[in-house]
Enzyme design. Structure first.
Site, short mmCIF file in Angstrom:
data_model
loop_
_atom_site.label_atom_id
_atom_site.label_comp_id
_atom_site.label_asym_id
_atom_site.label_seq_id
_atom_site.Cartn_x
_atom_site.Cartn_y
_atom_site.Cartn_z
NE ARG A 36 -3.76 -2.26 2.21
CZ ARG A 36 -4.69 -2.57 1.31
NH1 ARG A 36 -5.02 -1.70 0.38
NH2 ARG A 36 -5.30 -3.74 1.33
CG ASP A 37 1.46 5.60 -2.24
OD1 ASP A 37 1.99 5.62 -3.35
OD2 ASP A 37 1.64 6.50 -1.37
CB ILE A 38 3.66 5.63 2.73
CG1 ILE A 38 3.84 5.60 4.23
CG2 ILE A 38 4.20 6.90 2.12
CD1 ILE A 38 5.31 5.49 4.67
CG ASN A 95 3.95 9.27 -12.23
OD1 ASN A 95 3.20 9.71 -13.11
ND2 ASN A 95 3.60 9.19 -10.96
CD GLU A 103 6.77 11.97 -4.69
OE1 GLU A 103 6.87 11.11 -3.79
OE2 GLU A 103 5.85 12.78 -4.76
CB VAL A 104 10.08 6.13 -5.64
CG1 VAL A 104 10.97 4.94 -5.24
CG2 VAL A 104 9.50 6.79 -4.40
CG HIS A 108 6.47 3.10 -8.59
ND1 HIS A 108 7.71 3.68 -8.72
CD2 HIS A 108 5.59 4.13 -8.45
CE1 HIS A 108 7.59 4.99 -8.64
NE2 HIS A 108 6.31 5.29 -8.49
CG HIS A 110 1.05 5.00 -8.65
ND1 HIS A 110 1.16 5.56 -7.39
CD2 HIS A 110 2.16 5.40 -9.33
CE1 HIS A 110 2.26 6.29 -7.32
NE2 HIS A 110 2.89 6.21 -8.49
#
Ligand code: AMP
Length: 125
Positions: A36-38, A95, A103-104, A108, A110
């Site tokens: 899960r996304d933080i 992204n 960002e990371v 990944h 989403h």
């Protein structure tokens, strides 16, 4: 042309994969981890990542094995199904780079669901 970004082995998802920081895991197999996304932006917001070291889709699609590529996409569909999102709907998004505000720097996908997500992407201001 800008040089492709080198993989940073200390990015946050690499650290999650090494077990150095915790995650709220929802799925794992040989090639894939999902958690899960933080900072969730929808009631369901899950990140699906390959276990291999890939910066973004640009990198993953060029260097990933067919088995890894298939595993990530199959996992994304399976997770959405397992989360009960098939009927109401969901969105996947990945992204890459500056314009997309990645960002990371570990590839990944989403998965967003559990509310009306609106159409596509916001219009520019
Ligand atoms: P992106 O902008 O596509 O690179 O998205 C990175 C996502 O990672 C953001 O939605 C963050 O909330 C999420 N994130 C950052 N750190 C963590 C973490 N430790 N655990 C789970 N999600 C995270």
């Amino acid at each position: 042309m800008e040089a492709p970004l080198a993989y940073d082995p200390n990015n946050v998802f690499a650290r999650i994969l090494r077990g150095e920081i915790p995650c709220d895991k929802v799925y794992e197999d040989e090639h894939v981890l999902a958690f899960r996304d933080i900072r969730p932006q929808a009631p369901a917001h899950i990140l699906v990542i390959p276990k291999g070291a890939y910066v973004s889709l640009a990198d993953f699609s060029a260097r990933g094995t067919d088995a890894e590529l298939a595993a990530v996409l199959r996992a994304a569909g399976q997770i959405a199904r397992d989360q009960g999102l098939d009927e109401s709907g969901y969105r996947i998004l990945a992204n890459h780079g500056r314009d997309a505000h990645q960002e990371v720097p570990h590839f990944h996908i989403h998965i967003f669901g559990g509310r009306n997500l609106g159409r596509m992407i916001p219009k520019p201001d």
